[in-house]
Design a protein around this motif. Sequence first.
Motif, PDB file in Angstrom:
ATOM      1  N   HIS A  98      -6.134  10.404  41.189  1.00  0.00           N
ATOM      2  CA  HIS A  98      -5.774  11.697  40.603  1.00  0.00           C
ATOM      3  C   HIS A  98      -6.857  12.150  39.624  1.00  0.00           C
ATOM      4  O   HIS A  98      -7.305  13.298  39.666  1.00  0.00           O
ATOM      5  N   ASN A  99      -7.273  11.253  38.736  1.00  0.00           N
ATOM      6  CA  ASN A  99      -8.299  11.593  37.760  1.00  0.00           C
ATOM      7  C   ASN A  99      -9.605  11.994  38.438  1.00  0.00           C
ATOM      8  O   ASN A  99     -10.258  12.956  38.028  1.00  0.00           O
ATOM      9  N   ALA A 100     -10.003  11.245  39.461  1.00  0.00           N
ATOM     10  CA  ALA A 100     -11.262  11.534  40.157  1.00  0.00           C
ATOM     11  C   ALA A 100     -11.219  12.913  40.799  1.00  0.00           C
ATOM     12  O   ALA A 100     -12.166  13.700  40.679  1.00  0.00           O
ATOM     13  N   VAL A 101     -10.112  13.246  41.467  1.00  0.00           N
ATOM     14  CA  VAL A 101      -9.979  14.562  42.092  1.00  0.00           C
ATOM     15  C   VAL A 101      -9.942  15.643  41.023  1.00  0.00           C
ATOM     16  O   VAL A 101     -10.583  16.694  41.151  1.00  0.00           O
ATOM     17  N   SER A 102      -9.221  15.410  39.946  1.00  0.00           N
ATOM     18  CA  SER A 102      -9.100  16.400  38.878  1.00  0.00           C
ATOM     19  C   SER A 102     -10.461  16.696  38.236  1.00  0.00           C
ATOM     20  O   SER A 102     -10.815  17.863  38.017  1.00  0.00           O
ATOM     21  N   ILE A 103     -11.244  15.662  37.949  1.00  0.00           N
ATOM     22  CA  ILE A 103     -12.582  15.868  37.374  1.00  0.00           C
ATOM     23  C   ILE A 103     -13.448  16.669  38.341  1.00  0.00           C
ATOM     24  O   ILE A 103     -14.183  17.581  37.943  1.00  0.00           O
ATOM     25  N   GLY A 104     -13.362  16.340  39.618  1.00  0.00           N
ATOM     26  CA  GLY A 104     -14.118  17.099  40.619  1.00  0.00           C
ATOM     27  C   GLY A 104     -13.728  18.565  40.634  1.00  0.00           C
ATOM     28  O   GLY A 104     -14.588  19.451  40.716  1.00  0.00           O
ATOM     29  N   LEU A 105     -12.434  18.837  40.544  1.00  0.00           N
ATOM     30  CA  LEU A 105     -11.972  20.227  40.536  1.00  0.00           C
ATOM     31  C   LEU A 105     -12.396  20.953  39.264  1.00  0.00           C
ATOM     32  O   LEU A 105     -12.811  22.119  39.311  1.00  0.00           O
ATOM     33  N   TYR A 106     -12.318  20.288  38.116  1.00  0.00           N
ATOM     34  CA  TYR A 106     -12.810  20.915  36.880  1.00  0.00           C
ATOM     35  C   TYR A 106     -14.293  21.258  37.012  1.00  0.00           C
ATOM     36  O   TYR A 106     -14.745  22.330  36.592  1.00  0.00           O
ATOM     37  N   THR A 107     -15.059  20.357  37.602  1.00  0.00           N
ATOM     38  CA  THR A 107     -16.493  20.589  37.773  1.00  0.00           C
ATOM     39  C   THR A 107     -16.749  21.800  38.662  1.00  0.00           C
ATOM     40  O   THR A 107     -17.543  22.678  38.317  1.00  0.00           O
ATOM     41  N   ARG A 108     -16.070  21.874  39.809  1.00  0.00           N
ATOM     42  CA  ARG A 108     -16.240  23.019  40.718  1.00  0.00           C
ATOM     43  C   ARG A 108     -15.819  24.323  40.035  1.00  0.00           C
ATOM     44  O   ARG A 108     -16.465  25.348  40.168  1.00  0.00           O
ATOM     45  N   TRP A 110     -27.692  22.843  36.200  1.00  0.00           N
ATOM     46  CA  TRP A 110     -26.663  22.077  36.895  1.00  0.00           C
ATOM     47  C   TRP A 110     -25.968  21.056  35.996  1.00  0.00           C
ATOM     48  O   TRP A 110     -24.933  20.511  36.337  1.00  0.00           O
ATOM     49  N   ARG A 111     -26.513  20.824  34.803  1.00  0.00           N
ATOM     50  CA  ARG A 111     -25.897  19.858  33.881  1.00  0.00           C
ATOM     51  C   ARG A 111     -24.800  20.486  33.018  1.00  0.00           C
ATOM     52  O   ARG A 111     -24.033  19.775  32.366  1.00  0.00           O
ATOM     53  N   ILE A 112     -24.705  21.813  32.991  1.00  0.00           N
ATOM     54  CA  ILE A 112     -23.772  22.499  32.087  1.00  0.00           C
ATOM     55  C   ILE A 112     -22.314  22.076  32.307  1.00  0.00           C
ATOM     56  O   ILE A 112     -21.621  21.765  31.330  1.00  0.00           O
ATOM     57  N   PRO A 113     -21.797  22.020  33.544  1.00  0.00           N
ATOM     58  CA  PRO A 113     -20.394  21.599  33.694  1.00  0.00           C
ATOM     59  C   PRO A 113     -20.118  20.201  33.136  1.00  0.00           C
ATOM     60  O   PRO A 113     -19.128  19.992  32.442  1.00  0.00           O
ATOM     61  N   GLY A 114     -21.005  19.252  33.420  1.00  0.00           N
ATOM     62  CA  GLY A 114     -20.816  17.896  32.896  1.00  0.00           C
ATOM     63  C   GLY A 114     -20.883  17.849  31.381  1.00  0.00           C
ATOM     64  O   GLY A 114     -20.089  17.169  30.727  1.00  0.00           O
ATOM     65  N   ARG A 115     -21.837  18.580  30.817  1.00  0.00           N
ATOM     66  CA  ARG A 115     -21.947  18.625  29.355  1.00  0.00           C
ATOM     67  C   ARG A 115     -20.719  19.274  28.736  1.00  0.00           C
ATOM     68  O   ARG A 115     -20.247  18.848  27.672  1.00  0.00           O
ATOM     69  N   THR A 116     -20.195  20.295  29.393  1.00  0.00           N
ATOM     70  CA  THR A 116     -18.993  20.971  28.900  1.00  0.00           C
ATOM     71  C   THR A 116     -17.808  20.020  28.892  1.00  0.00           C
ATOM     72  O   THR A 116     -17.082  19.924  27.895  1.00  0.00           O
ATOM     73  N   ASP A 165     -18.429  25.342  37.590  1.00  0.00           N
ATOM     74  CA  ASP A 165     -19.574  25.891  38.324  1.00  0.00           C
ATOM     75  C   ASP A 165     -19.363  27.376  38.601  1.00  0.00           C
ATOM     76  O   ASP A 165     -20.257  28.196  38.379  1.00  0.00           O
ATOM     77  N   LYS A 166     -18.197  27.712  39.117  1.00  0.00           N
ATOM     78  CA  LYS A 166     -17.912  29.102  39.502  1.00  0.00           C
ATOM     79  C   LYS A 166     -17.775  30.008  38.288  1.00  0.00           C
ATOM     80  O   LYS A 166     -18.221  31.163  38.306  1.00  0.00           O
ATOM     81  N   ILE A 167     -17.152  29.515  37.219  1.00  0.00           N
ATOM     82  CA  ILE A 167     -17.014  30.323  35.994  1.00  0.00           C
ATOM     83  C   ILE A 167     -18.389  30.602  35.397  1.00  0.00           C
ATOM     84  O   ILE A 167     -18.687  31.741  35.006  1.00  0.00           O
ATOM     85  N   ILE A 168     -19.234  29.595  35.328  1.00  0.00           N
ATOM     86  CA  ILE A 168     -20.580  29.770  34.773  1.00  0.00           C
ATOM     87  C   ILE A 168     -21.380  30.747  35.629  1.00  0.00           C
ATOM     88  O   ILE A 168     -22.068  31.625  35.116  1.00  0.00           O
TER      89      ILE A 168
END
Length: 104
Positions: A50-60, A25-31, A63-66
């Motif tokens: 905007h930044n908070a939502v964008s970071i959340g979307l990158y994380t999700r 579960w740490r992989i997205p944050g480390r990436t 997750d799905k790509i991994i």
Amino acid sequence: MSTTESVLEENLNTHREKNDDYGDWRIPGRTLALWAQELDADPVDLTDKHNAVSIGLYTRRLDKIIRAFNGEFAKDEMNFESIEDSHADESNYAAMHAALHNNE
């Protein structure tokens, strides 16, 4: 009737199975941290909505790509959703991300 212990044990089993599909579960944050480090970027201001939502979307999205990558290359069988579902979910998050930028 469920006990606290039985709920926690069921949650632990679900966590193990999902972690098996998604990977650590740490992989997205480390990436994201590696990308920021590589770019020598300033810290992201998470008080900016905007930044908070964008970071959340990158994380999700990560997750799905991994998860899709694990299903395609690292596992014989997934515990929950199919690889196709992971790609479809990521495309939905990508559309949300595009909409976020279109509405600035």
